[in-house]
Design an enzyme around this catalytic site. Structure first.
Site, PDB file in Angstrom:
ATOM      1  N   CYS A 196       0.914  -1.180   0.000  1.00 36.73           N
ATOM      2  CA  CYS A 196       0.042   0.109   0.108  1.00 36.73           C
ATOM      3  C   CYS A 196       0.734   1.089   0.021  1.00 36.73           C
ATOM      4  O   CYS A 196       2.012   1.262   0.033  1.00 36.73           O
ATOM      5  CB  CYS A 196      -0.935   0.214   1.188  1.00 36.73           C
ATOM      6  SG  CYS A 196      -0.046   0.273   2.728  1.00 36.73           S
ATOM      7  N   ALA A 221       3.270   1.671   2.979  1.00 35.33           N
ATOM      8  CA  ALA A 221       4.292   0.867   2.611  1.00 35.33           C
ATOM      9  C   ALA A 221       5.535   1.632   1.671  1.00 35.33           C
ATOM     10  O   ALA A 221       6.808   1.634   1.859  1.00 35.33           O
ATOM     11  CB  ALA A 221       4.098  -0.384   2.085  1.00 35.33           C
ATOM     12  N   ARG A 272      13.146  -3.954   6.290  1.00 28.39           N
ATOM     13  CA  ARG A 272      13.580  -3.925   5.038  1.00 28.39           C
ATOM     14  C   ARG A 272      15.323  -3.604   4.740  1.00 28.39           C
ATOM     15  O   ARG A 272      15.665  -3.374   3.716  1.00 28.39           O
ATOM     16  CB  ARG A 272      12.985  -2.596   4.446  1.00 28.39           C
ATOM     17  CG  ARG A 272      12.890  -2.507   2.848  1.00 28.39           C
ATOM     18  CD  ARG A 272      11.751  -1.862   2.529  1.00 28.39           C
ATOM     19  NE  ARG A 272      11.809  -2.043   0.789  1.00 28.39           N
ATOM     20  CZ  ARG A 272      12.558  -1.171   0.143  1.00 28.39           C
ATOM     21  NH1 ARG A 272      13.127  -0.179   0.648  1.00 28.39           N
ATOM     22  NH2 ARG A 272      12.782  -1.283  -1.227  1.00 28.39           N
ATOM     23  N   HIS A 293       5.231   6.435  -2.811  1.00 20.61           N
ATOM     24  CA  HIS A 293       6.412   6.860  -3.306  1.00 20.61           C
ATOM     25  C   HIS A 293       6.148   8.397  -3.596  1.00 20.61           C
ATOM     26  O   HIS A 293       6.952   9.231  -3.400  1.00 20.61           O
ATOM     27  CB  HIS A 293       7.342   6.239  -4.430  1.00 20.61           C
ATOM     28  CG  HIS A 293       7.227   4.745  -4.138  1.00 20.61           C
ATOM     29  ND1 HIS A 293       7.066   3.918  -5.283  1.00 20.61           N
ATOM     30  CD2 HIS A 293       7.671   4.035  -2.952  1.00 20.61           C
ATOM     31  CE1 HIS A 293       7.226   2.533  -4.678  1.00 20.61           C
ATOM     32  NE2 HIS A 293       7.632   2.656  -3.376  1.00 20.61           N
TER      33      HIS A 293
END
Lengths: 519, 482
Positions: free
Chosen positions: B59, B62, B93, B193
């Protein structure tokens, strides 16, 4: 040039090479504009003080490094425990990606689960169409025998009605009318993963016992001699449930495990991917209404479920993750009491061997101080086991345990001479624990993988028990329940103790007089 | 060899049969075959995932917290909303960094507002204010705060912008960045992003104090954009840029600091690795500050050489000459690496399904080892990613956009690759099937894979995956005979 093909340097060594070290220094001194070293050193020391601890515990709004997850994770865990059942989470899709990753990182196994992939338009108009299309796609593509629906916080905030949506989906022909779709609302902003487990499991049992959400007839209970067993949310489920089954079989107790993911999270590598494997069957769930009694191994993880079951006339017994000799004794005696079956010689022998092992080793654990954190049931079980070993559970902390839980832990501590000066901390997180470990030092820490940051910061060796465990492999394959499980936990405690002792005495010509060959 | 175009077509048709008609029609647009000479890969992308199909996507949260903002090490990133999102993305991550965690850096910590029912009902703005106060009290050395919105924030109408402004003022111009990355926005991580990039533009660049954190510029200043330092990737990249005489003034965002972000407009060139997640801010810096940007690829020696020369071409002859020196310096390492591993990997077939840049960027590294990528696809790519992919893939490569669990399993069953490279959710599915696998998001807890130092690790890892004795054990001997 640091890298070498004959002996490839991995990250943990590569970046210690002089070229990289110089690069880091350069980056730091020229471009990072970090805090001056003096100020940094001051704050490092300050964060270890009582004064900082008091400020830390005065927090009212901020949570730092919690030891809990959200409801829907637990709901997926519960759904996975039923035969050919696909968990379907109604809400945003990113959540499902997270649950699947989280479980796969712990179990090192695939976790199948779908989302209704709601986006902005669904936020405005509701997610009915997502449900209709989603159920049809799931049904056709993955051929489950049951779809267990739960929700993310998005669907809960906008108030989607699962019961109505599922019925409409059936009317629209997206799945056959008789296809089983139990459901549970599992808002992430209420409780934790153990609440979600409870809600989802209660939803499934209610669905089958109380007339399939109005689309069937409620079952009538005709009591028989069998008992139901519910494990609760448990990271060691792959080892624990087979162990429970073995013990009950040894007792000759007819039983049903309600929610058993121990096969689907433990499938073989033999060339075939099994999306579904094992699990409680629908027929078993239906037949389970006739059991004479239901036992929950983790009461906090099954509050609503056990209430529902009790309302159906079952005798019920809720434990709090019983461990060790006394814990296992209590569990087996309860089974014996409920079923009239005696505890067999084989289990007595196992018990005796566990007591033997404790007698062999107790001197090494006696008076050792422990800090532990995790789910409320596990904390009660582990605290009792430590007290039984003569160890001191100095800090017992739970993020998802409340005041009532803390009182229970405190009562346990107060009842033992080894619980003196020990305390329970409800609704606290691992940043609180950090302050506790600095101000009131202990010998060992017990917790999940994230405890490794505390081990690093405070120098307290970590024994990994709880969920998730990402950075050690295969622990979940072995039981920590029953006498056999207790033996394993005992061994884990001792291994860590001996490792620490060896590390502390390994100095050549300085401390190695105590580097004993026999311990 | 990859399948032929016709074989791919038949395979796709076969797979689509399992879907309801309406869904099959929609999915058909995302599955295709690259044919030589075509300008893209012939698939639609960046479209909503279908419900119930088991998409691999995440999503917007994220994409923002997990990818862009999370690695900025000296800021505190609040996962604002219920506890789960921050919990599942906590330190998973592998964005490596150096610092005193909990004191002056916070990368592997989970700060959450842990929303309760009352916060949903009455709103969370008051709580957020208090959280910021408590952060200042307990973590006074933090250099800034971001508010990473989870789903409920946008739904309950909280005004995190107002809270951020108010608190920034109260704490003397502190950088406090509200990010509207609620998980339901957009179709994947990708919008996250973009939103995160825009937040840097609006809440960092536009508020920079030019007298703070000043250094003297040089003609060789560059910024690494879109490298998240997974397993140390940005470090094994940075070292090469520095060796060729460039000065890396900022890392976006792996091992990055707020000061580096703020000073990036001083760069002479932005070098962009992950185009998907950071093209937005690169374009912005080009428009507003006139900084050119160049995409590069540091996977495998062929692409590294090409990229080093391309980057050097933006500078003077000294740098150009230095690029050749760097390439020559590592030649021995690369020759030895290829000599050792190519014979063990030659001709092996790979199928990929990854995120931002890797579905295309890693192809060259596999080819350097004599391997062949026969299928690839993006979790959240756009059409411009698929256009760029045409420069990497061979005729007949199977392309699958936003692949579903079902499709991926069937494709692998049929194509029978020697290696699958994808994520944690896919890993065990394929290993159960007896297919070697490497996680290509986290480098399967290995790495770095960038740069020359990383390539040696990459080659070793692919070899150990494919040539592990375990795959020979999957079938019991008494079953093999039958």
């Amino acid at each position: 040039m640091p890298q070498n093909v004959e002996k490839v340097l991995d990250h943990e060594n590569l970046f210690r090479e002089p070229e990289y070290k110089a690069m880091f220094d350069n980056k730091r001194s020229q471009f990072e504009f970090r805090v001056p070293a003096e100020e940094l050193a001051k704050q490092i020391e300050y964060a270890k003080t009582w004064e900082y601890r008091e400020k830390n515990f005065a927090r009212e709004a901020l949570t730092v490094n919690p030891a809990k997850a959200c409801q829907p994770l637990g709901a997926v865990f519960a759904a996975v425990g039923f035969e050919k059942t696909l968990p379907f989470v109604h809400g945003s899709q990113g959540c499902v990606a997270y649950y699947r990753s989280h479980f796969s990182r712990h179990f090192k196994e695939p976790t199948s689960c779908v989302s209704s992939s709601m986006t902005e338009d669904a936020a405005v108009f509701g997610g009915l169409n997502n449900m209709i299309d989603g159920l049809a796609n799931t049904f056709n593509l993955y051929k489950p025998e049951m779809i267990a629906v739960s929700t993310t916080c998005m669907a809960e905030v906008i108030g989607d009605d699962l019961d109505a949506f599922i019925k409409t989906s059936k009317q629209k022909g997206s799945i056959p009318a008789e296809f089983d779709v139990p459901f549970a609302h599992t808002p992430a902003f209420v409780g934790s993963h153990i609440t979600g487990y409870d809600n989802a499991l209660q939803g499934i049992i209610k669905y089958f016992w109380d007339g399939k959400a109005g689309q069937g007839t409620a079952l009538t209970r005709i009591p028989n001699e069998s008992i139901n067993f519910i494990g609760g949310f448990d990271g060691f489920v792959c080892g624990n449930l087979p162990e429970i089954r073995r013990m009950l079989d040894l007792m000759g107790v007819e039983h049903t495990i309600l929610c058993d993911p121990s096969d689907v999270w433990n499938t073989p590598t033999d060339g075939e991917f099994r999306m579904y494997d094992g699990g409680t069957t629908k027929a078993q769930v239906e037949a389970a209404i006739n059991a004479k009694a239901t036992i929950s191994f983790q009461g906090y993880s099954t509050e609503k479920t056990m209430k529902l079951i009790k309302e159906h006339g079952h005798e019920t017994a809720s434990f709090h993750h019983p461990m060790g000799v006394t814990g296992t004794d209590a569990f087996l005696m309860k089974v014996s009491e409920l079923t009239g079956k005696p505890i067999p010689k084989e289990l007595e022998l196992e018990r005796g061997r566990l007591v033997d092992a404790i007698a062999d080793s107790q001197a090494h654990l006696h008076g050792k101080k422990f800090a532990l954190y995790g789910d409320p049931d596990l904390m009660l079980g582990m605290t009792a086991f430590l007290l039984e070993l003569g160890a001191e559970p100095v800090h017992v902390l739970s993020t998802n345990g409340d005041k009532e839980w803390a009182d229970k832990v405190q009562a346990l501590l107060d009842a033992s001479p080894f619980g003196k000066n020990c305390k329970a901390y409800p609704k606290a997180d691992l940043w609180h624990m950090r302050s506790l470990l600095f101000t009131e030092k202990v010998d060992f820490l017990i917790g999940n993988t994230y405890g490794k940051y505390l081990e690093r910061d405070c120098g307290t060796p970590l024994i990994r028990l709880g969920f998730p465990i990402f950075d050690r492999h295969h622990h979940h394959r072995f039981p920590i329940w029953g006498y056999q499980g207790a033996l394993r936990v005992l061994t884990m405690l001792l291994d860590e103790y001996f490792e620490a002792l060896d590390a502390n005495t390994i100095g050549i010509g300085t401390t190695d007089y105590s580097y004993d060959i026999i311990r | 060899m990859s399948l032929t175009v016709e074989e791919n077509k038949a395979l796709i048709e076969e797979v689509l049969k399992a879907y309801p008609e309406k869904t099959a029609k929609k999915r058909a647009k995302h599955l295709g075959t690259f044919e030589d000479g075509k300008p893209d890969c012939g698939v639609k992308s960046n479209i909503k995932s279908l419900p119930g199909v088991m998409t691999i996507r995440g999503c917007a949260y994220a994409g923002s917290k997990g990818v862009v903002w999370g690695p900025i090490k000296d800021m505190i990133h609040i996962s604002h909303g219920p506890v789960g999102c921050g919990q599942y993305s906590w330190a998973s991550r592998r964005n490596y960094y150096i610092g005193e965690t909990g004191i002056d850096t916070f990368g592997t910590m989970q700060f959450t507002s842990d929303f309760q029912e009352k916060d949903i009902v009455f709103g969370g703005d008051k709580k957020l204010e208090k959280i910021i106060d408590e952060i200042q009290e307990l973590f006074p050395l933090n250099k800034g705060i971001t508010v990473q919105s989870e789903c409920p924030i946008g739904l309950i109408g909280d005004d995190i912008e107002a809270v951020s402004k108010k608190k920034a003022k109260e704490y003397e111009g502190k950088t406090i960045v509200p990010v509207r990355c609620e998980g339901f926005r957009g179709v994947s991580q990708s919008l996250g992003h973009h939103i995160a990039n825009d937040a840097v533009r609006d809440w960092v660049f536009d508020k920079v104090d030019p007298n703070k954190n000043v250094f003297e510029s040089s003609p060789y200043d560059v910024a690494i954009i879109g490298d998240y330092n997974i397993g140390g990737d940005a470090w094994s990249s940075r070292i090469l840029l520095e060796e060729m005489g460039l000065r890396v003034i900022a890392q976006w965002s792996g091992d990055g600091t707020i000061a580096e972000l703020e000073n990036t407009p001083k760069a002479k060139l932005n070098v962009l690795h992950c185009y998907r997640s950071m093209n937005y801010i690169s374009r912005h810096m080009e428009e507003k500050y006139g900084i050119p940007w160049v995409e590069y690829n540091f996977f495998g020696p062929t692409m590294i050489e090409k990229s080093l020369r391309e980057i050097a071409s933006h500078f003077d002859d000294t740098i150009k000459a230095n690029a050749e020196v760097v390439i020559a310096k590592y030649r021995k390492l690369i020759d030895e690496t290829i000599a050792k591993y190519k014979p063990r990997l030659q001709g092996k077939k790979v199928m990929l399904f990854v995120g931002g840049l890797r579905p295309r960027h890693v192809i060259g590294a596999y080819e350097d080892l004599g391997m062949e990528v026969v299928g690839t696809g993006y979790e959240f790519g756009h059409n411009d990613d698929y256009q760029r992919t045409t420069h990497y893939v061979k005729d007949g490569t199977l392309i699958y956009d936003d692949v579903t669990g079902y499709e991926f399993e069937k494709f692998v069953e049929k194509v029978q690759p020697d290696l699958v490279g994808s994520g944690i959710k896919e890993k065990y599915v394929f290993q159960k099937m007896g297919v070697p696998f490497r996680q290509m998001h986290s480098w399967d807890y290995s790495g770095p894979y960038h740069g020359y130092d990383g390539f040696a690790i990459f080659a070793r890892d692919m070899d150990m995956a494919i040539n592990s004795p375990v795959w020979g054990l999957a079938k019991a001997p008494w079953k093999k005979a039958a």
